[in-house]
Design an enzyme around this catalytic site. Structure first.
Site, PDB file in Angstrom:
ATOM      1  N   LYS A 131      33.338  31.948  42.168  1.00  0.00           N
ATOM      2  CA  LYS A 131      34.390  31.557  41.193  1.00  0.00           C
ATOM      3  C   LYS A 131      34.320  30.161  40.969  1.00  0.00           C
ATOM      4  O   LYS A 131      33.890  29.149  41.829  1.00  0.00           O
ATOM      5  CB  LYS A 131      35.793  31.937  41.883  1.00  0.00           C
ATOM      6  CG  LYS A 131      36.918  31.463  40.902  1.00  0.00           C
ATOM      7  CD  LYS A 131      38.403  32.098  41.757  1.00  0.00           C
ATOM      8  CE  LYS A 131      39.471  32.058  40.657  1.00  0.00           C
ATOM      9  NZ  LYS A 131      40.827  32.338  41.336  1.00  0.00           N
ATOM     10  N   SER A 138      43.808  35.248  38.749  1.00  0.00           N
ATOM     11  CA  SER A 138      42.962  34.261  37.946  1.00  0.00           C
ATOM     12  C   SER A 138      41.470  34.563  38.276  1.00  0.00           C
ATOM     13  O   SER A 138      40.460  33.916  37.465  1.00  0.00           O
ATOM     14  CB  SER A 138      43.533  32.880  38.420  1.00  0.00           C
ATOM     15  OG  SER A 138      43.091  32.932  39.900  1.00  0.00           O
ATOM     16  N   SER A 142      45.321  36.688  43.079  1.00  0.00           N
ATOM     17  CA  SER A 142      44.323  36.567  42.210  1.00  0.00           C
ATOM     18  C   SER A 142      42.733  37.186  42.848  1.00  0.00           C
ATOM     19  O   SER A 142      41.916  37.034  41.816  1.00  0.00           O
ATOM     20  CB  SER A 142      43.936  34.800  42.072  1.00  0.00           C
ATOM     21  OG  SER A 142      44.971  34.359  41.061  1.00  0.00           O
TER      22      SER A 142
HETATM   23  N1  GLN Z   1      48.996  35.168  39.180  1.00  0.00           N
HETATM   24  C1  GLN Z   1      49.455  34.185  40.233  1.00  0.00           C
HETATM   25  C2  GLN Z   1      49.663  32.831  39.614  1.00  0.00           C
HETATM   26  O1  GLN Z   1      49.691  32.674  38.541  1.00  0.00           O
HETATM   27  C3  GLN Z   1      48.488  34.076  41.189  1.00  0.00           C
HETATM   28  C4  GLN Z   1      47.395  33.125  40.931  1.00  0.00           C
HETATM   29  C5  GLN Z   1      46.372  33.160  42.179  1.00  0.00           C
HETATM   30  O2  GLN Z   1      46.563  33.879  43.111  1.00  0.00           O
HETATM   31  N2  GLN Z   1      45.724  32.055  42.136  1.00  0.00           N
HETATM   32  O3  GLN Z   1      50.216  31.960  40.323  1.00  0.00           O
END
Ligand code: GLN
Length: 446
Positions: free
Chosen positions: A52, A127, A151
């Protein structure tokens, strides 16, 4: 094979932000030579992996999906990357993501969105959308993602792969560009549970360079995959199968529970009463931490710098205005507000207290049960563009993953069936540092 699949599919899926084939082939040749000379093979010998893009890689561009870092080439490797290299993997590229890991659909990437390999008009989740899509499309053997509020697990669920968020502190965060430091964890996305155990074995462990790294003994995760779940006590929170959860998703998970029952486990409905406060708590805490962590992006130290500023303040102002996308700005503003004097007690401090209550909910259930199981996300992958203009709906997708992050406990999302041709993910949540049980249950189901 990974390159063949990239050649055939990447144009449509857009999982990668950077591919470095030359370096990867050189690395593969180097590993081949070692094989010939009879050297011992590492645990993950020769496997092509994607990382990532918020995990720094020496000499390989690391953008966090942000225009701000479009020219950033790190000069060192994250601890997890060092560990993978020591296990003899081959890094093939950096994976697309929501900007600074803020988002749940990978549409907040400031370069281009990722598409779900199962249905190209749908999102892969986020994400770590690139990390999940790459595994689903066979564009890497496995990938690393990061999970702050879901995420790793939510994109794994949408893309039909296995995504593990380890216990907070089990895997080093050194070299992970911080979003919300008290929640961020790195973990593997893989095709199956056994691979997940292999990767965790390679990346887990104490690291002096991460101040929140846990000093715990690392068990042999692989020997824990016995297939035996006889007598296992499963808790199913009623909040996780109630209102707001798609009925077909619920049914699919309930059938999966029957399979585990057939293997000798038992399950009961329980309550995690503070679940309804989790999303609000998370968005206050995560945004507060983000507003502080992202202060380092000032146009001086990292990434791009605005042209022709009038003075130093204007340099900060212009660089940040130009470099950050709308979702990142929204979170910085929310977090700065929540932390400002006069509001701190009402928002940040209050949210910290609710976080403790949420953690206690889990402690109470784990006093009587071995694992908690529910859907990973309330729905399957939604259509690209259907939620981008509606941050609140987007935030609510995280309702089943966020409580786990706030409690700091481990959870894996595994595919457990389909709804209208799209994968459904089931989340298996365990006690802190009990990845062994989480993986054992997942493996037995698989
Ligand atoms: N969707 C969540 C957010 O927007 C989780 C993001 C994540 O785990 N990095 O914060």
């Amino acid at each position: 094979q990974a390159y063949q699949n990239i050649g055939a599919r990447e144009e449509k899926v857009k999982a990668y932000l950077a591919l470095d084939e030359e370096q990867a082939r050189a690395r593969a040749r180097q590993l081949d030579d070692r094989l010939v000379s009879g050297e011992e093979k590492g645990l993950l010998f020769g496997l092509p992996v994607g990382i990532k893009d918020n995990i720094v890689t020496n000499g390989l561009r690391t953008t966090c999906g942000s225009q701000f870092l479009r020219n950033f080439d790190p000069v060192y490797d994250a601890t997890v990357v060092e560990k993978l290299k020591a296990a003899d993997t081959v890094t093939i590229g950096k994976l697309n993501m929501d900007e600074f890991a803020m988002g749940g659909s990978s549409e907040n990437s400031s370069f281009y969105p990722v598409r779900n390999p199962w249905a190209l008009d749908r999102v892969p989740g986020g994400s770590s959308g690139g990390s999940a899509a790459a595994v689903a499309a066979g564009e890497a053997y496995f990938t690393l993602g990061s999970d702050t509020g879901g995420s790793i697990r939510q994109p794994a669920s949408y893309c039909g792969v296995v995504g593990l968020k380890p216990t907070y502190g089990l895997v080093s965060r050194f070299g992970l560009v911080a979003f919300a430091s008290s929640l961020d964890q790195i973990g593997p996305l893989t095709k199956n549970v056994e691979d997940s155990a292999y990767v965790l074995q390679a990346i887990a462990g104490y690291d002096a360079k991460d101040s929140t790294s846990a000093k715990v003994d690392i068990p042999d995760y692989l020997s824990g995959l016995t297939g035996d779940v006889k007598g296992l006590r499963i808790a199913v929170p009623k909040e996780y199968i109630g209102e707001g959860v798609d009925p077909q998703v619920k049914e699919t998970v309930l059938s999966a529970l029957k399979v585990l029952e057939g293997l000798g486990a038992t399950w009961e409905e329980v309550s995690l009463p503070h679940t309804e406060y989790a999303v609000a708590t998370y968005y206050l805490l995560a945004s507060s931490e983000a507003s502080s962590n992202l202060a380092r992006f000032d146009g001086v130290r990292y990434g791009v710098r605005a042209d022709n500023p009038e003075n130093l303040l204007d340099l900060y102002h212009q660089s940040r205005s130009q470099g950050f996308g709308p979702e990142v700005k929204r979170r910085i503003m929310l977090g700065t507000y929540a932390l400002s004097s006069g509001y701190y007690d009402a928002y940040y401090l209050k949210a910290q207290k609710v976080r403790t209550l949420i953690k206690q909910d889990f402690d109470d259930v784990f006093a009587k049960y071995d694992v908690i199981i529910g859907p990973t996300a309330p729905t399957t992958a939604f259509k690209l563009g259907s939620q981008v203009d509606d941050p609140l709906t987007m935030y609510l997708n995280d309702i089943l993953t966020i409580p786990v992050s706030l409690a700091g406990v481990p959870a894996v999302s595994i595919p457990c069936g389909f709804s209208d041709g799209l994968p459904v993910g089931m989340q298996i949540i365990g006690k802190a540092f009990d990845e062994t049980t989480v993986l054992r249950v997942a493996h037995a189901f698989e």
